[in-house]
Scaffold this motif. Structure first.
Motif, PDB file in Angstrom:
ATOM      1  N   UNK A 160      -5.419 -27.283 -21.909  1.00 30.63           N
ATOM      2  CA  UNK A 160      -6.904 -26.711 -21.911  1.00 30.63           C
ATOM      3  C   UNK A 160      -7.941 -28.383 -20.773  1.00 30.63           C
ATOM      4  N   UNK A 161      -7.109 -29.678 -20.951  1.00 29.10           N
ATOM      5  CA  UNK A 161      -7.612 -30.409 -20.297  1.00 29.10           C
ATOM      6  C   UNK A 161      -7.390 -30.517 -18.694  1.00 29.10           C
ATOM      7  N   UNK A 162      -6.464 -29.411 -18.661  1.00 30.48           N
ATOM      8  CA  UNK A 162      -6.115 -29.238 -16.954  1.00 30.48           C
ATOM      9  C   UNK A 162      -7.249 -28.647 -16.616  1.00 30.48           C
ATOM     10  N   UNK A 179     -14.705 -29.945 -27.241  1.00 28.07           N
ATOM     11  CA  UNK A 179     -13.322 -30.949 -27.590  1.00 28.07           C
ATOM     12  C   UNK A 179     -12.451 -30.637 -29.202  1.00 28.07           C
ATOM     13  N   UNK A 180     -13.318 -30.026 -30.228  1.00 30.27           N
ATOM     14  CA  UNK A 180     -13.419 -29.388 -31.252  1.00 30.27           C
ATOM     15  C   UNK A 180     -12.087 -28.440 -31.664  1.00 30.27           C
ATOM     16  N   UNK A 181     -11.912 -28.153 -30.408  1.00 27.80           N
ATOM     17  CA  UNK A 181     -10.903 -26.518 -30.771  1.00 27.80           C
ATOM     18  C   UNK A 181     -10.125 -27.063 -30.539  1.00 27.80           C
ATOM     19  N   UNK A 182      -9.243 -28.220 -30.061  1.00 23.59           N
ATOM     20  CA  UNK A 182      -8.038 -28.436 -29.550  1.00 23.59           C
ATOM     21  C   UNK A 182      -7.340 -29.443 -29.198  1.00 23.59           C
ATOM     22  N   UNK A 183      -7.514 -30.188 -31.470  1.00 25.92           N
ATOM     23  CA  UNK A 183      -7.263 -31.404 -31.604  1.00 25.92           C
ATOM     24  C   UNK A 183      -7.222 -32.515 -31.657  1.00 25.92           C
ATOM     25  N   UNK A 184      -8.940 -32.584 -30.553  1.00 25.68           N
ATOM     26  CA  UNK A 184      -9.009 -34.083 -29.928  1.00 25.68           C
ATOM     27  C   UNK A 184     -10.057 -34.993 -30.567  1.00 25.68           C
ATOM     28  N   UNK A 185     -10.843 -33.980 -31.503  1.00 24.77           N
ATOM     29  CA  UNK A 185     -12.110 -34.532 -32.442  1.00 24.77           C
ATOM     30  C   UNK A 185     -11.883 -34.426 -33.698  1.00 24.77           C
TER      31      UNK A 185
END
Length: 434
Positions: A91-93, A127-133
């Motif tokens: 997702x970051x990519x 960001x909240x959906x992919x364990x980043x925050x």
């Protein structure tokens, strides 16, 4: 016997700590993480990052990462599943805005700006959906530590940093809760580093982090104690760690969230059916689950449990939220979906089952929203579940998030997929020397 203080165990720790070798390992691993970040995550191509490439870096970030063992070195135990890590990197990519937001955090040298960039990231819905925050800052802190492990502590959890600050009597403990999440993550690294050094323990960030999680030191500040645990062939002298949990009561959630738990039950039933299992659902839940899942073959949803257990065991099994049954005679996996009820109640049901049938070999999972993962970890490590006759419940029962269940349900070719794929998405509550 003299009272133990924070630096009392330094000679013992240094006796088994090879500074030059550790530095060599982490210079190489940090360089590998940076190269992966620059060339793959921030690369301009549109190709998916392969699981193989992701796993090499997950192994550096997460001590629970695939391929790690007690002899390998990782930043910390990040409480993120293997599958979630893989999705996160891709997702970051794919999402240039999101990837650039994280890149700014990693490369910024001005600490005030770094804190601001973390705040900005926490304000991004994607960001909240992919364990980043997460509220403990585990994921972004693991990235920061991997980027420069000699400057940034591998103590990635804000909860652990607060416990350390409190134990070491740092004046910053009175200020931390007044700050934004970005300032907490950045400033706590500085203040914990400072407090540890003032206690008489010196070295780079990696050494200080390792010292904090050295078993006898960890007992001082994290409120944990260890006890002998009979090792098995696959559990060589594994440390037996127990946490005494508080009596915190879970908040009750609204009707929308009640319906969400039923959807997850339905998805678990659907996944199991596609993988070739028969499905058991508790009788009171069947009508509600039927609104979101109907078996393709009505015989898949069992009306009776084809298991040869005593009445007490049958009653306990019958109340488990979702069970996958293999060949109509043995349990493959059992799932407790915990949303509106206490995490503790689902764990207790699993413990009851193990207590009734000590030799039973079932893979058990608590399924809940990702923000309840820490609660799961705390509850399953209560003493009552850690001193069971046949071992710790935390060795038998793992956590799977709602998001991961949804992701698994969307995977292609599930009918050709074995249930072992869940191991890429489960997270164990067992502590390591993170």
């Amino acid at each position: 016997m003299p009272e133990m203080n924070f630096s009392s165990f330094l000679p013992e720790f240094e006796g088994g700590y090879n500074s030059s070798e550790t530095e060599k390992v982490w210079r190489a691993q940090s360089a590998e993480f940076r190269e992966f970040w620059i060339t793959r995550v921030m690369g301009t191509d549109s190709d998916l990052i392969s699981d193989e490439d992701c796993d090499k870096v997950i192994k550096i970030l997460d001590s629970n990462g695939k391929g790690n063992n007690k002899h390998t070195e990782a930043i910390a135990r990040a409480m993120v599943s293997q599958g979630a890590w893989r999705r996160l990197f891709n997702e970051l990519h794919k999402n240039r805005k999101l990837g650039s937001a994280v890149n700014k955090i990693l490369t910024e040298q001005d600490l005030k700006l770094k804190a601001q960039y973390i705040d900005d990231l926490y304000g991004m819905e994607e960001a909240q959906k992919i364990y980043l925050t997460g509220k403990s800052g585990n994921t972004i802190s693991a990235f920061i530590a991997a980027f420069d492990p000699f400057v940034d502590l591998s103590i990635i959890s804000l909860k652990d940093k607060k416990l350390l600050l409190d134990y070491l009597k740092s004046p910053y403990i009175k200020e931390i809760d007044k700050e934004t999440i970005g300032s907490k993550i950045v400033n706590s690294n500085i203040e914990v580093f400072k407090a540890i050094k003032e206690s008489g323990v010196t070295g780079d960030a990696r050494k200080l982090s390792q010292y904090c999680y050295f078993a006898p030191v960890r007992e001082l500040w994290r409120g944990e104690f260890t006890s002998p645990h009979e090792p098995s062939a696959s559990d060589e002298a594994k440390e037996f760690v127990v946490t005494v949990a508080s009596d915190e009561v879970d908040d009750q959630l609204d009707e929308i969230e009640v319906r969400e738990s039923i959807k997850i039950q339905g998805l678990l039933a659907k996944i199991g059916e596609l993988m070739g299992f028969d499905i058991w659902l508790p009788n009171p839940d069947r009508a509600r689950v039927a609104k979101v899942w109907q078996p393709k073959d009505p015989r898949t949803l069992l009306t009776t449990l084809p298991l040869s257990y005593d009445k007490a065991t049958q009653s306990t099994i019958g109340l488990i939220d979702v069970i996958w049954i293999k060949n109509k005679r043995s349990i493959a996996r059992a799932f407790e979906v915990e949303h509106t009820t206490s995490i503790y109640s689902g764990i207790l049901r699993m413990a009851d089952l193990v207590a009734l049938q000590p030799d039973i070999k079932i893979k058990m999972h608590i399924v809940a929203p990702s923000d309840r993962q820490e609660k799961f970890s705390t509850e399953i490590r209560r003493p009552v579940f850690s001193y069971m006759t046949n071992g710790r419940l935390s060795d038998m029962c793992t956590f799977i998030s709602y998001d991961d269940v949804r992701h698994i349900a969307e995977l292609e070719h599930l009918s050709y997929t074995k249930d072992g794929i869940l191991e890429n998405f489960e997270v164990s509550a067992e502590r390591s020397d993170d």
